[in-house]
Design an enzyme around this catalytic site. Structure first.
Site, PDB file in Angstrom:
ATOM      1  N   ASN A   7      23.975 -25.312  23.347  1.00 19.92           N
ATOM      2  CA  ASN A   7      23.923 -25.197  24.807  1.00 19.92           C
ATOM      3  C   ASN A   7      23.743 -26.598  25.398  1.00 19.92           C
ATOM      4  O   ASN A   7      22.762 -27.283  25.105  1.00 19.92           O
ATOM      5  CB  ASN A   7      22.758 -24.287  25.210  1.00 19.92           C
ATOM      6  CG  ASN A   7      22.739 -23.993  26.699  1.00 19.92           C
ATOM      7  OD1 ASN A   7      22.951 -24.874  27.522  1.00 19.92           O
ATOM      8  ND2 ASN A   7      22.458 -22.749  27.052  1.00 19.92           N
ATOM      9  N   ARG A  18      20.586 -38.363  38.111  1.00 21.10           N
ATOM     10  CA  ARG A  18      20.912 -39.700  38.614  1.00 21.10           C
ATOM     11  C   ARG A  18      22.200 -39.712  39.437  1.00 21.10           C
ATOM     12  O   ARG A  18      22.448 -40.622  40.208  1.00 21.10           O
ATOM     13  CB  ARG A  18      21.043 -40.661  37.417  1.00 21.10           C
ATOM     14  CG  ARG A  18      21.243 -42.129  37.772  1.00 21.10           C
ATOM     15  CD  ARG A  18      19.995 -42.739  38.376  1.00 21.10           C
ATOM     16  NE  ARG A  18      20.190 -44.151  38.669  1.00 21.10           N
ATOM     17  CZ  ARG A  18      19.853 -45.152  37.845  1.00 21.10           C
ATOM     18  NH1 ARG A  18      19.321 -44.884  36.666  1.00 21.10           N
ATOM     19  NH2 ARG A  18      20.048 -46.402  38.192  1.00 21.10           N
ATOM     20  N   HIS A  43      25.539 -22.353  30.673  1.00 14.57           N
ATOM     21  CA  HIS A  43      24.948 -21.300  31.505  1.00 14.57           C
ATOM     22  C   HIS A  43      24.944 -21.789  32.954  1.00 14.57           C
ATOM     23  O   HIS A  43      23.940 -22.308  33.449  1.00 14.57           O
ATOM     24  CB  HIS A  43      23.529 -20.989  31.036  1.00 14.57           C
ATOM     25  CG  HIS A  43      22.932 -19.779  31.678  1.00 14.57           C
ATOM     26  ND1 HIS A  43      22.095 -18.908  30.999  1.00 14.57           N
ATOM     27  CD2 HIS A  43      23.029 -19.274  32.927  1.00 14.57           C
ATOM     28  CE1 HIS A  43      21.705 -17.938  31.822  1.00 14.57           C
ATOM     29  NE2 HIS A  43      22.261 -18.153  32.992  1.00 14.57           N
ATOM     30  N   GLU A  70      27.369 -18.160  29.477  1.00 15.20           N
ATOM     31  CA  GLU A  70      26.267 -17.241  29.755  1.00 15.20           C
ATOM     32  C   GLU A  70      26.040 -17.132  31.260  1.00 15.20           C
ATOM     33  O   GLU A  70      26.275 -18.093  32.002  1.00 15.20           O
ATOM     34  CB  GLU A  70      24.968 -17.751  29.134  1.00 15.20           C
ATOM     35  CG  GLU A  70      24.969 -17.879  27.631  1.00 15.20           C
ATOM     36  CD  GLU A  70      23.631 -18.387  27.113  1.00 15.20           C
ATOM     37  OE1 GLU A  70      23.383 -18.246  25.905  1.00 15.20           O
ATOM     38  OE2 GLU A  70      22.833 -18.930  27.906  1.00 15.20           O
ATOM     39  N   HIS A 190      17.001 -18.684  22.463  1.00 11.25           N
ATOM     40  CA  HIS A 190      15.920 -19.029  23.379  1.00 11.25           C
ATOM     41  C   HIS A 190      14.683 -19.476  22.591  1.00 11.25           C
ATOM     42  O   HIS A 190      14.056 -18.693  21.895  1.00 11.25           O
ATOM     43  CB  HIS A 190      15.533 -17.893  24.328  1.00 11.25           C
ATOM     44  CG  HIS A 190      14.898 -18.408  25.588  1.00 11.25           C
ATOM     45  ND1 HIS A 190      15.640 -18.751  26.700  1.00 11.25           N
ATOM     46  CD2 HIS A 190      13.621 -18.679  25.900  1.00 11.25           C
ATOM     47  CE1 HIS A 190      14.828 -19.189  27.656  1.00 11.25           C
ATOM     48  NE2 HIS A 190      13.603 -19.172  27.182  1.00 11.25           N
ATOM     49  N   GLY A 213      19.708 -24.865  22.906  1.00  8.57           N
ATOM     50  CA  GLY A 213      19.908 -25.959  23.839  1.00  8.57           C
ATOM     51  C   GLY A 213      18.697 -26.849  23.994  1.00  8.57           C
ATOM     52  O   GLY A 213      18.675 -27.976  23.509  1.00  8.57           O
ATOM     53  N   HIS A 214      17.659 -26.353  24.672  1.00  5.21           N
ATOM     54  CA  HIS A 214      16.517 -27.192  25.047  1.00  5.21           C
ATOM     55  C   HIS A 214      15.894 -27.897  23.850  1.00  5.21           C
ATOM     56  O   HIS A 214      15.706 -29.118  23.857  1.00  5.21           O
ATOM     57  CB  HIS A 214      15.470 -26.346  25.771  1.00  5.21           C
ATOM     58  CG  HIS A 214      14.299 -27.136  26.238  1.00  5.21           C
ATOM     59  ND1 HIS A 214      14.311 -27.876  27.398  1.00  5.21           N
ATOM     60  CD2 HIS A 214      13.065 -27.317  25.693  1.00  5.21           C
ATOM     61  CE1 HIS A 214      13.148 -28.475  27.561  1.00  5.21           C
ATOM     62  NE2 HIS A 214      12.367 -28.149  26.541  1.00  5.21           N
TER      63      HIS A 214
END
EC number: 2.6.99.2
Length: 237
Positions: A7, A18, A43, A70, A190, A213-214
């Site tokens: 992700n 920025r 997403h 998503e 997640h 992702g994160h």
């Protein structure tokens, strides 16, 4: 082997902080594919605070792996997916102002709605996945929507694992087994990370794909993107 879909929302978040085009979301997506990832996930949210709708349109023709989009199937999102026609769409019941995904679908309550949306996607040869909590009732009702896959919402597992509670994976393994028996494939995502994804994979023999992702983007700040992806791929074998 369980496939890794990366992700890239957080890459877009950094760019948007920025302005301009640093980092370049399209180039990063191509690099991530070249490092071995089997898919790219985005997403887009209505406020476009990270991945924008234009990003989705721009990414589609340049990707060589599976594209997974998503989101909550509001009209704007549905129209975008039908225009792009990705390999997979993952339906997530996010509120429009949600910071991140925080719950799976109530597939009993929204069965009719989901069935209608999924029918439209499948008519366009788009594989469908539904974001669900590890609840057998929700998994059993999901099959009646016509979905191809479910994506198990793994925040509760990740939180428990961090506290040393490995038994939290049992409800996920049970639900994965139910989904498999009902003819659905299983994804997960997640808060999965290098710390917890290996154990999760070992406990779920029917795991087709993880979307991360994160944690992955954060870990790449320390390890580098290519090394991070290679570590995930090793854990997912």
């Amino acid at each position: 082997m369980t496939k890794l879909s990366v992700n890239i929302n957080k890459i877009a978040t950094l760019r948007n902080a920025r302005g301009g085009n640093i980092p370049d979301v399209l180039q990063m997506a191509r690099d991530i594919e070249s490092f071995g990832a089997e898919g790219i996930t985005v997403h887009p949210r209505p406020d476009e605070r990270h991945i924008t709708y234009q990003d989705v349109l721009d990414l589609s023709p340049v990707l060589s792996t599976e594209f997974n989009i998503e989101g909550n199937p509001i009209t704007k999102f549905v129209n975008l997916v039908l225009q792009v026609r990705p390999a997979q769409v993952t339906l997530v019941p996010d509120d429009e102002d949600a910071i991140t995904s925080n719950a799976g679908w109530d597939t009993v309550k929204y069965k009719g709605f989901l069935k209608e949306v999924i029918s439209g996607f499948k008519q366009n040869n788009i594989r469908c996945s539904i974001f669900v909590d590890p609840n057998p009732e929700m998994v059993k009702a999901a099959v009646e929507t016509g979905t191809d896959r479910i994506e198990l919402y793994t925040e509760a597992y990740a939180a428990a694992y961090a506290k040393g509670d490995k038994d939290a994976v049992k409800s996920y393994a049970e639900c994965a087994g139910i989904a498999h028996d009902l003819g659905m494939e299983v994804n997960a995502g997640h808060d999965l990370s290098l710390e917890n994804v290996g154990y999760f994979k070992k406990q779920l023999p029917y795991l087709e794909e993880v979307s991360i992702g994160h944690a992955l983007i954060s870990e790449a700040l320390y390890l580098g993107m290519e090394k991070t992806i290679q570590k995930y791929l090793k854990l997912l074998k």
